[in-house]
Design a protein around this motif. Structure first.
Motif, PDB file in Angstrom:
ATOM      1  N   ALA A   4       0.834  -1.199   0.000  1.00 50.35           N
ATOM      2  CA  ALA A   4       0.000   0.000   0.000  1.00 50.35           C
ATOM      3  C   ALA A   4       0.872   1.252   0.000  1.00 50.35           C
ATOM      4  N   PHE A   5       0.392   2.282  -0.683  1.00 45.24           N
ATOM      5  CA  PHE A   5       1.133   3.532  -0.820  1.00 45.24           C
ATOM      6  C   PHE A   5       0.225   4.708  -0.485  1.00 45.24           C
ATOM      7  N   SER A   6       0.821   5.891  -0.404  1.00 45.51           N
ATOM      8  CA  SER A   6       0.085   7.080   0.006  1.00 45.51           C
ATOM      9  C   SER A   6      -0.782   7.664  -1.099  1.00 45.51           C
ATOM     10  N   SER A   7      -0.598   7.217  -2.352  1.00 46.08           N
ATOM     11  CA  SER A   7      -1.427   7.674  -3.465  1.00 46.08           C
ATOM     12  C   SER A   7      -1.320   6.670  -4.595  1.00 46.08           C
ATOM     13  N   SER A  30      -5.645   2.915  -7.792  1.00 45.60           N
ATOM     14  CA  SER A  30      -5.748   4.135  -7.022  1.00 45.60           C
ATOM     15  C   SER A  30      -6.852   3.869  -6.013  1.00 45.60           C
ATOM     16  N   SER A  31      -6.471   3.576  -4.775  1.00 44.82           N
ATOM     17  CA  SER A  31      -7.480   3.248  -3.756  1.00 44.82           C
ATOM     18  C   SER A  31      -8.252   4.487  -3.320  1.00 44.82           C
ATOM     19  N   THR A  32      -7.820   5.653  -3.803  1.00 41.52           N
ATOM     20  CA  THR A  32      -8.592   6.889  -3.624  1.00 41.52           C
ATOM     21  C   THR A  32      -9.989   6.740  -4.205  1.00 41.52           C
ATOM     22  N   LYS A  33     -10.093   5.926  -5.248  1.00 38.81           N
ATOM     23  CA  LYS A  33     -11.312   5.856  -6.042  1.00 38.81           C
ATOM     24  C   LYS A  33     -12.338   4.906  -5.426  1.00 38.81           C
ATOM     25  N   TYR A  34     -12.621   3.783  -6.066  1.00 39.79           N
ATOM     26  CA  TYR A  34     -13.715   2.926  -5.607  1.00 39.79           C
ATOM     27  C   TYR A  34     -13.422   2.226  -4.280  1.00 39.79           C
ATOM     28  N   PHE A  35     -12.164   1.908  -4.008  1.00 36.88           N
ATOM     29  CA  PHE A  35     -11.856   1.282  -2.725  1.00 36.88           C
ATOM     30  C   PHE A  35     -12.280   2.203  -1.584  1.00 36.88           C
ATOM     31  N   GLY A  36     -11.880   3.478  -1.675  1.00 37.23           N
ATOM     32  CA  GLY A  36     -12.297   4.452  -0.662  1.00 37.23           C
ATOM     33  C   GLY A  36     -13.786   4.741  -0.787  1.00 37.23           C
ATOM     34  N   GLY A  37     -14.207   5.043  -2.004  1.00 37.89           N
ATOM     35  CA  GLY A  37     -15.626   5.116  -2.313  1.00 37.89           C
ATOM     36  C   GLY A  37     -16.393   6.321  -1.824  1.00 37.89           C
ATOM     37  N   HIS A  38     -15.743   7.220  -1.082  1.00 37.63           N
ATOM     38  CA  HIS A  38     -16.474   8.359  -0.524  1.00 37.63           C
ATOM     39  C   HIS A  38     -15.727   9.683  -0.707  1.00 37.63           C
ATOM     40  N   LEU A  46      -6.975   9.370   0.324  1.00 37.83           N
ATOM     41  CA  LEU A  46      -5.980   9.291  -0.738  1.00 37.83           C
ATOM     42  C   LEU A  46      -5.147   8.029  -0.524  1.00 37.83           C
ATOM     43  N   GLY A  47      -4.961   7.256  -1.586  1.00 38.43           N
ATOM     44  CA  GLY A  47      -4.148   6.051  -1.439  1.00 38.43           C
ATOM     45  C   GLY A  47      -3.945   5.313  -2.740  1.00 38.43           C
ATOM     46  N   GLY A  48      -3.013   4.375  -2.726  1.00 41.82           N
ATOM     47  CA  GLY A  48      -2.763   3.505  -3.870  1.00 41.82           C
ATOM     48  C   GLY A  48      -2.258   2.168  -3.371  1.00 41.82           C
ATOM     49  N   ILE A  49      -2.383   1.144  -4.200  1.00 46.41           N
ATOM     50  CA  ILE A  49      -1.930  -0.175  -3.771  1.00 46.41           C
ATOM     51  C   ILE A  49      -1.537  -1.017  -4.976  1.00 46.41           C
ATOM     52  N   GLY A  93     -16.597   7.910  -6.085  1.00 47.55           N
ATOM     53  CA  GLY A  93     -17.337   8.239  -4.878  1.00 47.55           C
ATOM     54  C   GLY A  93     -18.817   7.920  -5.021  1.00 47.55           C
ATOM     55  N   VAL A  94     -19.538   7.980  -3.924  1.00 45.78           N
ATOM     56  CA  VAL A  94     -20.971   7.700  -3.970  1.00 45.78           C
ATOM     57  C   VAL A  94     -21.733   8.798  -4.702  1.00 45.78           C
ATOM     58  N   GLU A  95     -21.138   9.993  -4.785  1.00 38.69           N
ATOM     59  CA  GLU A  95     -21.761  11.095  -5.508  1.00 38.69           C
ATOM     60  C   GLU A  95     -21.292  11.078  -6.965  1.00 38.69           C
ATOM     61  N   SER A  96     -22.135  11.542  -7.864  1.00 38.35           N
ATOM     62  CA  SER A  96     -21.756  11.625  -9.273  1.00 38.35           C
ATOM     63  C   SER A  96     -20.836  12.813  -9.491  1.00 38.35           C
TER      64      SER A  96
END
Length: 369
Positions: free
Chosen positions: A67-70, A188-196, A200-203, A323-326
């Motif tokens: 896992a990384f910070s972005s 980019s775990s910022t995206k759907y993994f985080g989801g909200h 910020l993250g990457g893996i 994110g959950v918002e469009s």
């Protein structure tokens, strides 16, 4: 265990004597020597980061994860692990942050050829004796191109090169590149993994714990671009609902894709779930769902696209997705003057609002251009 079950239970290690249901956040930056887990310093290892890595490795079907910070830090770690002078073959349509990483940060260190990765023959033509990495992004950002992972995996194997796949748009809910022949998966775990839209993250996930993976792990631990313990905790928490969120995103995305396809003020739609998409058959053969991102080109050029976005209310004009918002944006305006993205292309990260409300918002905005 099935995907949904693993999403909830993998990586959730309880060592607290109070036996909480959820693994707590370990904020300490350092650990007593000779502890049972072998922890030393949080840059090298943290219980929450190890839990997140175990969880995502399981979901992607890999043996190891880092896992990384972005997302950019994660992708850049792969390039850092390559020997200097390596040649990389990458998509001509891809996330511009990693495109810049390859072409700017590694200029003079690696050679890069940007080609149409949706065409395996173009990929073959780009091979050089020093080609060491094939980088694919499928579906791509923002044109939603589809690369045939199996075919490119075979090409990479013949070259004795590494195949890495950015799986951010599909997530392991809809696509498992490692099972299709890839060696490394990036998110980019910022995206759907985080989801909200708040982490910020990457893996990276590796198919094997091999010599190249050891180099990636060294980049992670020595370079230090690691996520905070709290970010790892929140990512693990969000991933528990990933399967259900992705189904909602994909369902809404298909509704909007069909709406754009039939709209008189739209000249082109990019979504692999549509049967007229040039990569539809390949996507259907390697994906179980088509994701939550739709791109479309507005008649009237960039000005008409900008006016449409300005008159929307439920769609947030912002950069990012998942994110959950469009979230909506005219992508070329963000990517800058060197972009190859059509100036009238709008990328939509379709959220989890009710599709009827999204369609009504679009109808009103379209009526004003």
């Amino acid at each position: 265990m099935k995907f949904e079950t693993r999403s909830i239970h993998k990586g959730n290690h309880i060592t607290d004597t109070n036996r909480p249901v959820v693994q707590p956040i370990t904020l300490s930056t350092t650990f007593e020597h000779e502890n049972e887990a072998g922890m030393l310093y949080t840059r090298a290892g943290n219980p929450n980061r190890l839990a997140l890595e175990e969880l995502v490795a399981s979901l992607e079907g890999g043996k190891v994860a880092a896992a990384f910070s972005s997302g950019n830090a994660a992708g850049t770690a792969v390039f850092q692990a390559l020997e200097p002078g390596s040649h990389i073959i990458a998509p001509d349509d891809m996330y511009h942050g990693l495109h810049n990483s390859m072409s700017i940060l590694f200029k003079g260190i690696h050679e890069v050829s940007f080609v149409n990765m949706a065409d395996p023959e173009e990929v073959k033509k780009a091979i050089r004796p020093n080609t060491r990495l094939f980088w694919i992004e499928t579906p791509s950002n923002p044109l939603l191109k589809i690369s045939d992972v199996r075919k490119i995996a075979e090409i990479a194997k013949n070259q004795k090169a590494i195949l890495a796949c950015d799986n951010t748009f599909a997530t392991p809910v809809f696509q498992n590149p490692l099972a299709l022949g890839a060696d490394i998966v990036m998110h980019s775990s910022t995206k759907y993994f985080g989801g909200h839209s708040d982490i910020l993250g990457g893996i990276l996930v590796g198919k094997e714990d091999n010599e190249f993976w050891a180099k990636i792990r060294t980049v992670q631990r020595v370079g230090g671009a690691v996520p905070a313990a709290a970010d790892c905790y929140w990512l693990s928490r969000s991933i528990r609902t990933l399967a259900y969120r992705m189904r909602g995103h994909a369902q809404n995305a298909m509704v909007l894709a069909e709406y754009f396809l039939n709209h008189p003020k739209v000249e082109k739609v990019h979504y692999p779930g549509l049967k007229n998409h040039p990569g539809h058959e390949v996507a259907a053969g390697q994906m179980t769902g088509f994701g939550g991102v739709v791109s479309f080109e507005v008649k009237g050029g960039a000005d008409a696209a900008d006016r449409l976005i300005k008159d929307l209310h439920l769609f947030v004009n912002a950069t990012s997705l998942g994110g959950v918002e469009s979230i909506i944006e005219r992508r070329a305006a963000v990517e800058g003057p060197d972009t190859l993205t059509p100036p009238n292309l709008i990328r939509v990260s379709v959220g989890l609002e009710h599709s009827d409300d999204l369609l009504e918002d679009l109808d009103l905005a379209f009526s004003k251009i």
